[in-house]
Design a protein around this motif. Structure first.
Motif, PDB file in Angstrom:
ATOM      1  N   GLU A  70       0.815  -1.225   0.000  1.00 21.50           N
ATOM      2  CA  GLU A  70       0.000   0.000   0.000  1.00 21.50           C
ATOM      3  C   GLU A  70       0.840   1.263   0.000  1.00 21.50           C
ATOM      4  O   GLU A  70       0.502   2.269  -0.613  1.00 21.50           O
ATOM      5  CB  GLU A  70      -0.901   0.027   1.234  1.00 21.50           C
ATOM      6  CG  GLU A  70      -2.054  -0.947   1.129  1.00 21.50           C
ATOM      7  CD  GLU A  70      -3.011  -0.809   2.279  1.00 21.50           C
ATOM      8  OE1 GLU A  70      -2.687  -0.134   3.286  1.00 21.50           O
ATOM      9  OE2 GLU A  70      -4.102  -1.399   2.174  1.00 21.50           O
ATOM     10  N   LYS A  71       1.934   1.237   0.775  1.00 18.09           N
ATOM     11  CA  LYS A  71       2.817   2.406   0.845  1.00 18.09           C
ATOM     12  C   LYS A  71       4.126   2.023   1.521  1.00 18.09           C
ATOM     13  O   LYS A  71       4.244   0.922   2.040  1.00 18.09           O
ATOM     14  CB  LYS A  71       2.148   3.546   1.613  1.00 18.09           C
ATOM     15  CG  LYS A  71       1.753   3.214   3.030  1.00 18.09           C
ATOM     16  CD  LYS A  71       1.151   4.451   3.675  1.00 18.09           C
ATOM     17  CE  LYS A  71       0.390   4.079   4.930  1.00 18.09           C
ATOM     18  NZ  LYS A  71      -0.198   5.237   5.583  1.00 18.09           N
ATOM     19  N   LEU A  81      -3.426   2.021  -3.642  1.00 18.78           N
ATOM     20  CA  LEU A  81      -4.171   3.140  -3.035  1.00 18.78           C
ATOM     21  C   LEU A  81      -4.101   4.363  -3.942  1.00 18.78           C
ATOM     22  O   LEU A  81      -5.081   5.089  -4.118  1.00 18.78           O
ATOM     23  CB  LEU A  81      -3.565   3.517  -1.672  1.00 18.78           C
ATOM     24  CG  LEU A  81      -3.719   2.522  -0.529  1.00 18.78           C
ATOM     25  CD1 LEU A  81      -3.067   3.073   0.731  1.00 18.78           C
ATOM     26  CD2 LEU A  81      -5.180   2.206  -0.273  1.00 18.78           C
ATOM     27  N   MET A  82      -2.906   4.601  -4.494  1.00 22.08           N
ATOM     28  CA  MET A  82      -2.730   5.764  -5.387  1.00 22.08           C
ATOM     29  C   MET A  82      -3.603   5.608  -6.622  1.00 22.08           C
ATOM     30  O   MET A  82      -4.254   6.551  -7.072  1.00 22.08           O
ATOM     31  CB  MET A  82      -1.258   5.883  -5.799  1.00 22.08           C
ATOM     32  CG  MET A  82      -0.317   6.164  -4.648  1.00 22.08           C
ATOM     33  SD  MET A  82       1.392   5.922  -5.210  1.00 22.08           S
ATOM     34  CE  MET A  82       2.262   6.134  -3.669  1.00 22.08           C
ATOM     35  N   ALA A  84      -6.324   3.707  -7.083  1.00 24.45           N
ATOM     36  CA  ALA A  84      -7.763   3.768  -6.795  1.00 24.45           C
ATOM     37  C   ALA A  84      -8.184   5.215  -6.547  1.00 24.45           C
ATOM     38  O   ALA A  84      -9.217   5.671  -7.045  1.00 24.45           O
ATOM     39  CB  ALA A  84      -8.094   2.881  -5.601  1.00 24.45           C
ATOM     40  N   ASP A  85      -7.368   5.953  -5.804  1.00 27.12           N
ATOM     41  CA  ASP A  85      -7.715   7.339  -5.483  1.00 27.12           C
ATOM     42  C   ASP A  85      -7.722   8.224  -6.736  1.00 27.12           C
ATOM     43  O   ASP A  85      -8.454   9.204  -6.816  1.00 27.12           O
ATOM     44  CB  ASP A  85      -6.726   7.894  -4.446  1.00 27.12           C
ATOM     45  CG  ASP A  85      -7.143   9.271  -3.961  1.00 27.12           C
ATOM     46  OD1 ASP A  85      -8.227   9.367  -3.358  1.00 27.12           O
ATOM     47  OD2 ASP A  85      -6.418  10.250  -4.209  1.00 27.12           O
ATOM     48  N   ALA A  86      -6.912   7.849  -7.721  1.00 29.31           N
ATOM     49  CA  ALA A  86      -6.854   8.630  -8.965  1.00 29.31           C
ATOM     50  C   ALA A  86      -7.971   8.232  -9.932  1.00 29.31           C
ATOM     51  O   ALA A  86      -8.059   8.770 -11.034  1.00 29.31           O
ATOM     52  CB  ALA A  86      -5.486   8.443  -9.623  1.00 29.31           C
ATOM     53  N   GLY A  87      -8.801   7.277  -9.532  1.00 27.25           N
ATOM     54  CA  GLY A  87      -9.955   6.914 -10.360  1.00 27.25           C
ATOM     55  C   GLY A  87      -9.694   5.765 -11.325  1.00 27.25           C
ATOM     56  O   GLY A  87     -10.482   5.528 -12.241  1.00 27.25           O
ATOM     57  N   ARG A  89      -9.617   1.986 -12.572  1.00 25.13           N
ATOM     58  CA  ARG A  89     -10.489   0.838 -12.299  1.00 25.13           C
ATOM     59  C   ARG A  89      -9.787  -0.493 -12.568  1.00 25.13           C
ATOM     60  O   ARG A  89     -10.039  -1.501 -11.913  1.00 25.13           O
ATOM     61  CB  ARG A  89     -11.710   1.019 -13.199  1.00 25.13           C
ATOM     62  CG  ARG A  89     -12.626  -0.137 -13.314  1.00 25.13           C
ATOM     63  CD  ARG A  89     -13.901   0.110 -12.504  1.00 25.13           C
ATOM     64  NE  ARG A  89     -14.808  -0.976 -12.679  1.00 25.13           N
ATOM     65  CZ  ARG A  89     -15.902  -0.911 -13.431  1.00 25.13           C
ATOM     66  NH1 ARG A  89     -16.226   0.210 -14.036  1.00 25.13           N
ATOM     67  NH2 ARG A  89     -16.679  -1.959 -13.546  1.00 25.13           N
ATOM     68  N   HIS A 119      -7.906  -4.177  -3.138  1.00 24.55           N
ATOM     69  CA  HIS A 119      -8.161  -2.738  -3.177  1.00 24.55           C
ATOM     70  C   HIS A 119      -9.210  -2.354  -4.206  1.00 24.55           C
ATOM     71  O   HIS A 119      -9.310  -1.190  -4.598  1.00 24.55           O
ATOM     72  CB  HIS A 119      -6.853  -1.973  -3.421  1.00 24.55           C
ATOM     73  CG  HIS A 119      -5.957  -2.033  -2.225  1.00 24.55           C
ATOM     74  ND1 HIS A 119      -5.064  -3.057  -2.008  1.00 24.55           N
ATOM     75  CD2 HIS A 119      -5.872  -1.230  -1.143  1.00 24.55           C
ATOM     76  CE1 HIS A 119      -4.443  -2.857  -0.851  1.00 24.55           C
ATOM     77  NE2 HIS A 119      -4.914  -1.751  -0.309  1.00 24.55           N
TER      78      HIS A 119
END
Ligand code: PEP
Length: 249
Positions: A70-71, A81-82, A84-87, A89, A119
């Motif tokens: 994850e980090k 995580l990066m 998914a957060d940036a959209g 799919r 995720h």
């Protein structure tokens, strides 16, 4: 319910951020086919601006790689995580170029597949034989191993939502497409392999793409085969022709 076709472009290491936005703007009106899922697999640095450019359209984004943590202290890597957060799919995992040049193994790819699924990202897991393997008659043994090891500990429920891309290495970027019969034969065998690992429902649900020199001229015939649920498209995804490929589905 039949499987919905999925047409994904793999832009590989092409397009600076400003070029990527221009290409996305050009392709946007050409790929609006509700009958298929349409995916742009863009370089990591292009994800944010392209996501902005395609907001509100039918286009989904894929990353071309991802790390399985994850980090933390993994300089140069990109995490789920990066993405998914940036959209994002989808994530293309185990492309033959990553296997060859970056020495990714089935075990590495399996870690990435499990992490992507955890995720909420959909893996497009690539497999495929070299010309030498095809000529030696070991194509399916090799691909079975890629699939079995790549899907280790993936549940049936998770596998149902995944995408597998069958990409014979000898057909990637060579202009030498597998015939629709050759591609169908392996895609059907991959589905049988999924049935052996899981069950008939999972085999029926999972989507299997063909990739390897797909173009506007050969896409319709390939996508008409019963076990080919769309394509992973390299070179032709950077051109307006990608629109024709999307509408071949
Ligand atoms: C690919 O890299 O996934 C691919 C299929 O490339 P091309 O369509 O250029 O053969």
């Amino acid at each position: 319910m039949g499987r919905k076709k999925i047409i994904a472009g793999n832009w590989k290491m092409n397009m600076t951020p400003s070029e990527a936005v221009k290409l996305a703007e050009t392709l946007k009106p050409l790929v609006n086919n509700e009958k298929a899922d349409v995916v742009f697999g863009v370089p990591a640095i292009d994800i944010v601006p392209v996501a902005e450019a395609v907001r509100g359209t039918n286009i989904e984004l894929a990353a071309q790689n991802m790390y399985f943590e994850e980090k933390g202290a993994y300089t140069g890597e990109i995490s789920p995580l990066m993405l998914a957060d940036a959209g994002v799919r989808y994530v293309i995992l185990g492309h033959s170029e990553r296997r060859e040049y970056f020495k990714e193994t089935n075990a590495d790819i399996n870690k990435k597949v499990l992490c992507a699924l955890a995720h909420g990202l959909t893996p497009i897991m690539c497999c495929g034989e070299s010309l030498e393997q095809r000529e030696m008659g070991v194509t399916m043994d090799f691909i079975r191993q890629q699939i079995k090891e790549g899907l280790c500990e993936v549940t049936a429920e998770q596998a149902k939502g995944m995408v597998i891309a069958y990409e014979p290495i000898w057909a990637i970027g060579t202009g030498k497409t597998a015939t629709s019969e050759q591609a169908e034969e392996v895609c059907r065998a991959i589905r049988e392999c999924i049935c052996e690992i899981y069950d008939a429902d999972t085999a029926e649900a999972i989507r299997i793409q063909y990739g390897g020199s797909v173009n506007a001229g050969n896409a319709a015939e390939l996508f008409a085969m019963p076990d080919i649920d769309g394509g992973l498209v390299g070179g032709a995804s950077l051109k307006e022709d990608f629109g024709k490929i999307v509408f071949s589905a």
